[in-house]
Design a protein around this motif. Structure first.
Motif, mmCIF file in Angstrom:
data_model
loop_
_atom_site.group_PDB
_atom_site.id
_atom_site.type_symbol
_atom_site.label_atom_id
_atom_site.label_comp_id
_atom_site.label_asym_id
_atom_site.label_seq_id
_atom_site.Cartn_x
_atom_site.Cartn_y
_atom_site.Cartn_z
ATOM 1 N N ARG A 256 -40.426 4.712 -19.937
ATOM 2 C CA ARG A 256 -40.432 3.931 -21.184
ATOM 3 C C ARG A 256 -40.380 4.849 -22.401
ATOM 4 N NH1 ARG A 256 -44.487 -0.838 -21.662
ATOM 5 N NH2 ARG A 256 -42.818 -1.725 -20.441
ATOM 6 N N ARG A 257 -41.194 5.900 -22.437
ATOM 7 C CA ARG A 257 -41.209 6.817 -23.582
ATOM 8 C C ARG A 257 -39.930 7.643 -23.653
ATOM 9 N NH1 ARG A 257 -46.454 10.142 -23.942
ATOM 10 N NH2 ARG A 257 -45.437 10.853 -25.835
ATOM 11 N N THR A 258 -39.330 7.931 -22.518
ATOM 12 C CA THR A 258 -38.070 8.675 -22.513
ATOM 13 C C THR A 258 -36.935 7.820 -23.060
ATOM 14 O OG1 THR A 258 -38.743 10.055 -20.648
ATOM 15 C CG2 THR A 258 -36.380 9.830 -21.025
ATOM 16 N N LEU A 259 -36.899 6.559 -22.673
ATOM 17 C CA LEU A 259 -35.787 5.691 -23.076
ATOM 18 C C LEU A 259 -35.948 5.080 -24.466
ATOM 19 C CD1 LEU A 259 -35.051 3.847 -19.725
ATOM 20 C CD2 LEU A 259 -33.897 5.838 -20.700
ATOM 21 N N ALA A 260 -37.161 5.058 -25.022
ATOM 22 C CA ALA A 260 -37.411 4.389 -26.306
ATOM 23 C C ALA A 260 -36.481 4.866 -27.429
ATOM 24 C CB ALA A 260 -38.868 4.546 -26.711
ATOM 25 N N PRO A 261 -36.265 6.173 -27.635
ATOM 26 C CA PRO A 261 -35.389 6.601 -28.722
ATOM 27 C C PRO A 261 -33.908 6.300 -28.468
ATOM 28 C CG PRO A 261 -36.818 8.393 -28.030
ATOM 29 C CD PRO A 261 -36.958 7.306 -27.020
ATOM 30 N N LEU A 262 -33.560 5.898 -27.255
ATOM 31 C CA LEU A 262 -32.159 5.697 -26.909
ATOM 32 C C LEU A 262 -31.673 4.272 -27.153
ATOM 33 C CD1 LEU A 262 -32.035 7.779 -23.624
ATOM 34 C CD2 LEU A 262 -31.662 8.520 -25.982
ATOM 35 N N ARG A 263 -32.538 3.425 -27.705
ATOM 36 C CA ARG A 263 -32.069 2.080 -28.021
ATOM 37 C C ARG A 263 -31.182 2.170 -29.265
ATOM 38 N NH1 ARG A 263 -36.717 2.680 -30.357
ATOM 39 N NH2 ARG A 263 -37.173 1.706 -32.357
ATOM 40 N N PRO A 264 -30.109 1.412 -29.304
ATOM 41 C CA PRO A 264 -29.184 1.452 -30.444
ATOM 42 C C PRO A 264 -29.870 0.971 -31.719
ATOM 43 C CG PRO A 264 -28.166 0.406 -28.548
ATOM 44 C CD PRO A 264 -29.617 0.580 -28.220
ATOM 45 N N PRO A 265 -29.428 1.419 -32.867
ATOM 46 C CA PRO A 265 -28.311 2.350 -33.066
ATOM 47 C C PRO A 265 -28.800 3.786 -33.155
ATOM 48 C CG PRO A 265 -28.952 1.429 -35.165
ATOM 49 C CD PRO A 265 -29.870 0.828 -34.135
ATOM 50 N N PHE A 266 -28.086 4.692 -32.512
ATOM 51 C CA PHE A 266 -28.386 6.112 -32.662
ATOM 52 C C PHE A 266 -27.084 6.893 -32.661
ATOM 53 C CE2 PHE A 266 -28.334 5.755 -28.050
ATOM 54 C CZ PHE A 266 -27.756 6.940 -27.632
ATOM 55 N N ARG B 6 -34.168 16.844 -21.416
ATOM 56 C CA ARG B 6 -34.831 18.068 -20.946
ATOM 57 C C ARG B 6 -36.287 18.115 -21.432
ATOM 58 N NH1 ARG B 6 -31.787 22.554 -23.188
ATOM 59 N NH2 ARG B 6 -30.218 21.913 -21.732
ATOM 60 N N GLU B 7 -36.520 17.802 -22.702
ATOM 61 C CA GLU B 7 -37.878 17.843 -23.245
ATOM 62 C C GLU B 7 -38.747 16.726 -22.672
ATOM 63 O OE1 GLU B 7 -37.630 18.025 -27.490
ATOM 64 O OE2 GLU B 7 -36.659 19.991 -27.435
ATOM 65 N N SER B 8 -38.163 15.559 -22.446
ATOM 66 C CA SER B 8 -38.920 14.463 -21.835
ATOM 67 C C SER B 8 -39.380 14.847 -20.436
ATOM 68 C CB SER B 8 -38.060 13.198 -21.769
ATOM 69 O OG SER B 8 -37.781 12.726 -23.053
ATOM 70 N N ARG B 9 -38.510 15.530 -19.721
ATOM 71 C CA ARG B 9 -38.872 15.970 -18.360
ATOM 72 C C ARG B 9 -39.958 17.036 -18.414
ATOM 73 N NH1 ARG B 9 -35.075 19.158 -14.176
ATOM 74 N NH2 ARG B 9 -36.451 19.037 -12.393
ATOM 75 N N ARG B 10 -39.800 17.994 -19.332
ATOM 76 C CA ARG B 10 -40.781 19.069 -19.458
ATOM 77 C C ARG B 10 -42.148 18.515 -19.848
ATOM 78 N NH1 ARG B 10 -39.479 21.800 -24.071
ATOM 79 N NH2 ARG B 10 -41.323 20.991 -25.072
ATOM 80 N N GLU B 11 -42.164 17.528 -20.744
ATOM 81 C CA GLU B 11 -43.425 16.951 -21.205
ATOM 82 C C GLU B 11 -43.936 15.851 -20.283
ATOM 83 O OE1 GLU B 11 -42.981 15.760 -25.267
ATOM 84 O OE2 GLU B 11 -42.156 17.718 -25.830
ATOM 85 N N ARG B 12 -43.178 15.567 -19.230
ATOM 86 C CA ARG B 12 -43.539 14.554 -18.238
ATOM 87 C C ARG B 12 -43.793 13.191 -18.868
ATOM 88 N NH1 ARG B 12 -46.890 18.819 -14.825
ATOM 89 N NH2 ARG B 12 -45.127 19.580 -13.634
#
Length: 112
Positions: free
Chosen positions: A79-89, A69-75
């Motif tokens: 690449r920047r949206t998916l960066a924190p989703l790389r494992p491990p999380f 939601r925040e990635s969409r709001r901040e446009r």
């Protein structure tokens, strides 16, 4: 533990005791820090050993629905949206053992 001051006499009145864990406790658990045991030992007066998250393999806490939601709001770009989703999380809501809270959160996000 939540208290409220009684306006009639100024005393504190017990409102609620909520022993449930919050979402962000999952990161500590995933990193090997047992906050529940630490709180219990503290409450009964036993010593609490210092703990660290060393060896946690760089694990991060990412609330997926909020992050998207925040990635969409901040446009942010893909690449920047998916960066924190790389494992491990660690995701604080989703669990294969109890998927309904995540489903409820996702439905609420899609409606808004």
């Amino acid at each position: 533990v939540e208290y409220k001051r009684d306006p009639r006499d100024g005393t504190l009145r017990l409102m609620e005791v909520n022993a449930r864990l919050w979402q962000w406790h999952s990161l500590a658990a995933a990193c090997g820090v047992d906050l529940v045991q630490m709180a219990y030992r503290d409450a009964i007066g036993e010593p609490v050993a210092a703990r660290t998250s060393r060896g946690s393999d760089g694990r991060r806490w990412v609330a997926l629905v909020r992050h998207m939601r925040e990635s969409r709001r901040e446009r942010l770009g893909l690449r920047r949206t998916l960066a924190p989703l790389r494992p491990p999380f660690t995701e604080p809501v989703f669990s294969l053992h109890d998927p309904m809270p995540a489903v409820h959160q996702l439905v609420g996000a899609l409606r808004s």
